[in-house]
Design a protein around this motif. Structure first.
Motif, short mmCIF file in Angstrom:
data_model
loop_
_atom_site.label_atom_id
_atom_site.label_comp_id
_atom_site.label_asym_id
_atom_site.label_seq_id
_atom_site.Cartn_x
_atom_site.Cartn_y
_atom_site.Cartn_z
N THR A 58 24.97 36.45 34.42
CA THR A 58 24.91 37.20 35.68
C THR A 58 26.21 37.04 36.46
OG1 THR A 58 22.52 36.88 35.83
CG2 THR A 58 23.67 37.46 37.86
N GLY B 74 29.21 38.66 34.36
CA GLY B 74 29.03 40.10 34.22
C GLY B 74 29.28 40.83 35.52
N THR B 75 28.77 40.28 36.61
CA THR B 75 28.97 40.90 37.91
C THR B 75 30.43 40.80 38.34
OG1 THR B 75 26.72 40.25 38.50
CG2 THR B 75 28.16 40.96 40.29
N GLU C 128 33.01 40.74 36.43
CA GLU C 128 33.78 41.71 35.66
C GLU C 128 33.67 43.10 36.26
OE1 GLU C 128 36.18 43.64 33.26
OE2 GLU C 128 35.96 41.45 33.31
N ARG C 129 32.47 43.49 36.64
CA ARG C 129 32.28 44.82 37.24
C ARG C 129 33.02 44.92 38.57
NH1 ARG C 129 27.16 43.84 35.05
NH2 ARG C 129 26.31 43.14 37.04
N LEU C 130 32.94 43.86 39.37
CA LEU C 130 33.61 43.89 40.67
C LEU C 130 35.13 43.91 40.54
CD1 LEU C 130 31.38 41.43 42.72
CD2 LEU C 130 31.53 43.91 42.95
N HIS C 131 35.64 43.19 39.55
CA HIS C 131 37.09 43.22 39.34
C HIS C 131 37.55 44.61 38.88
CE1 HIS C 131 41.12 41.93 38.43
NE2 HIS C 131 40.98 42.23 37.16
N ARG C 132 36.74 45.23 38.06
CA ARG C 132 37.09 46.55 37.53
C ARG C 132 37.23 47.58 38.63
NH1 ARG C 132 32.65 47.83 34.38
NH2 ARG C 132 33.15 45.99 33.15
N VAL C 133 36.41 47.45 39.67
CA VAL C 133 36.48 48.44 40.77
C VAL C 133 37.34 47.95 41.93
CG1 VAL C 133 34.24 49.40 40.17
CG2 VAL C 133 34.35 47.56 41.86
N THR D 138 27.87 39.39 45.48
CA THR D 138 27.70 40.58 44.67
C THR D 138 26.31 41.16 44.73
OG1 THR D 138 26.93 39.38 42.76
CG2 THR D 138 29.29 39.59 43.00
#
Length: 365
Positions: free
Chosen positions: A266, A269-270, A272-277, A354
């Motif tokens: 968790t 994964g979260t 990674e998504r936050l860094h991507r955006v 997050t």
């Protein structure tokens, strides 16, 4: 530099260094007993290293691409501080292209040091080049650095690995003497990192099932280690850190902060998504350094008699004083008025801040 044993430069190549240092007319001494030391770099870590050298040291922010040797003229010792101590300067660097400037600068700095006849070069990076993971044993000086699939190409870790690769190639030459200092988590005046921002969050993030010990080294001791290594002719990789290590309970109590626990999947994964955006300033992989162990043994320095002046407990007090009044969600600083608008999530979030925390809260409700 991985796999090399720490050795004393007082034999072999080091005998030439000791003679040069003692001679008043040696290159770089400018007619004085003290060698001329050039500290290359900007940021709080470079400032701490420069302060440790006192009147012997002079600062160069960057070795220029045109006539680089001119910046180091007369240098007897060159200290290249690759660790900026400033999260914002490297957060957006991705892949080899993002680190190309750092590689080029390290190459011309080391080449210029050879050209001016410097006797000793010290490169300051960080023990993060060894990586962090749940069952990470204590790091020793000869521990290999991250490579291949485990290497992290983005952010601070990638930046320092790129510089270390340059240093490893330079170490194959007969001169000058070369030392790489790899400190534990650095704190001190102005230091801003994913570790310090971890303590700016409303709560401390922990990963379920992992006991993460805390070892913190003050920037003044990093500077003192650079002086000690040169004065004692120590070469090769040297980890830097105090002998005491704090437990998570001790850290939480000292900080007066509660913890929030997430499963590793968790959390990462979260992140990674936050860094991507663009919400997380540092790559998701760097989250490992605030939730997993990377304690150093400081074998070579300790064996030679180096003793840090500040313990991890002392350094934690410095860190907490430095982050007082700041708030970071997901490692990104926000204004207090903005945090208040986050309501329950703002009060419960730890490092990530997050959507995972929101889902956790909704499941409990």
């Amino acid at each position: 530099m991985s796999g090399r044993q720490v050795r004393s430069g007082r034999s072999g190549r080091g005998s030439r260094q000791a003679t040069a240092t003692a001679r008043p007319d040696a290159p770089g001494d400018a007619g004085t007993q003290a060698p001329d030391v050039v500290v290359v770099g900007t940021g709080p870590v470079a400032a701490g290293v420069l302060a440790a050298w006192g009147a012997r040291g002079r600062a160069v922010d960057e070795v220029p691409a045109v006539d680089p040797a001119s910046a180091l003229t007369g240098a007897h010792v060159v200290v290249l501080v690759a660790h900026p101590g400033d999260l914002t300067t490297v957060a957006g660097r991705r892949g080899p292209e993002g680190h190309a400037a750092a590689v080029a600068h390290a190459q011309r700095t080391l080449a210029a040091a050879r050209e001016v006849g410097a006797a000793h070069v010290v490169v300051v990076t960080s023990a993060i080049v060894h990586g962090a993971h749940p069952d990470r044993p204590v790091l020793h000086d000869d521990e290999p650095v991250l490579a291949g699939a485990r290497a992290v190409p983005d952010g601070l870790v990638g930046h320092l690995l790129a510089v270390e690769a340059v240093a490893a190639r330079a170490a194959r030459r007969r001169a000058p003497l070369l030392t790489v200092l790899r400190p534990a988590a650095v704190v001190g005046r102005g230091v801003d990192s994913f570790v310090t921002r971890h303590f700016e969050a409303p709560r401390l993030l922990v990963v379920r099932g992992v006991e993460r010990p805390w070892q913190l080294v003050h920037v003044d001791d990093v500077g003192a280690a650079s002086v000690f290594a040169v004065e004692h002719g120590l070469t090769g990789p040297l980890t830097v850190g105090p002998p005491d290590v704090l437990t998570p309970a001790q850290v939480s109590a000292a900080a007066g902060m509660r913890t929030v626990e997430l499963a590793a999947a968790t959390a990462f994964g979260t992140a990674e998504r936050l860094h991507r955006v663009g919400v997380l300033p540092a790559p998701a992989a760097e989250l490992a350094y605030v939730v997993y162990p990377w304690t150093v043994a400081a074998d070579g320095l300790t064996a030679a008699g180096f003793v840090p002046q500040r313990s991890s407990a002392d350094a934690l007090e410095v860190l907490l004083e430095g982050v007082r009044g700041r708030l970071a969600l997901g490692g990104r600083r926000v204004e207090r008025r903005d945090a208040a608008a986050l309501g329950a999530a703002g009060a419960a979030v730890a490092l990530l801040g997050t959507a995972a925390i929101w889902r956790q809260a909704r499941r409990k409700g």
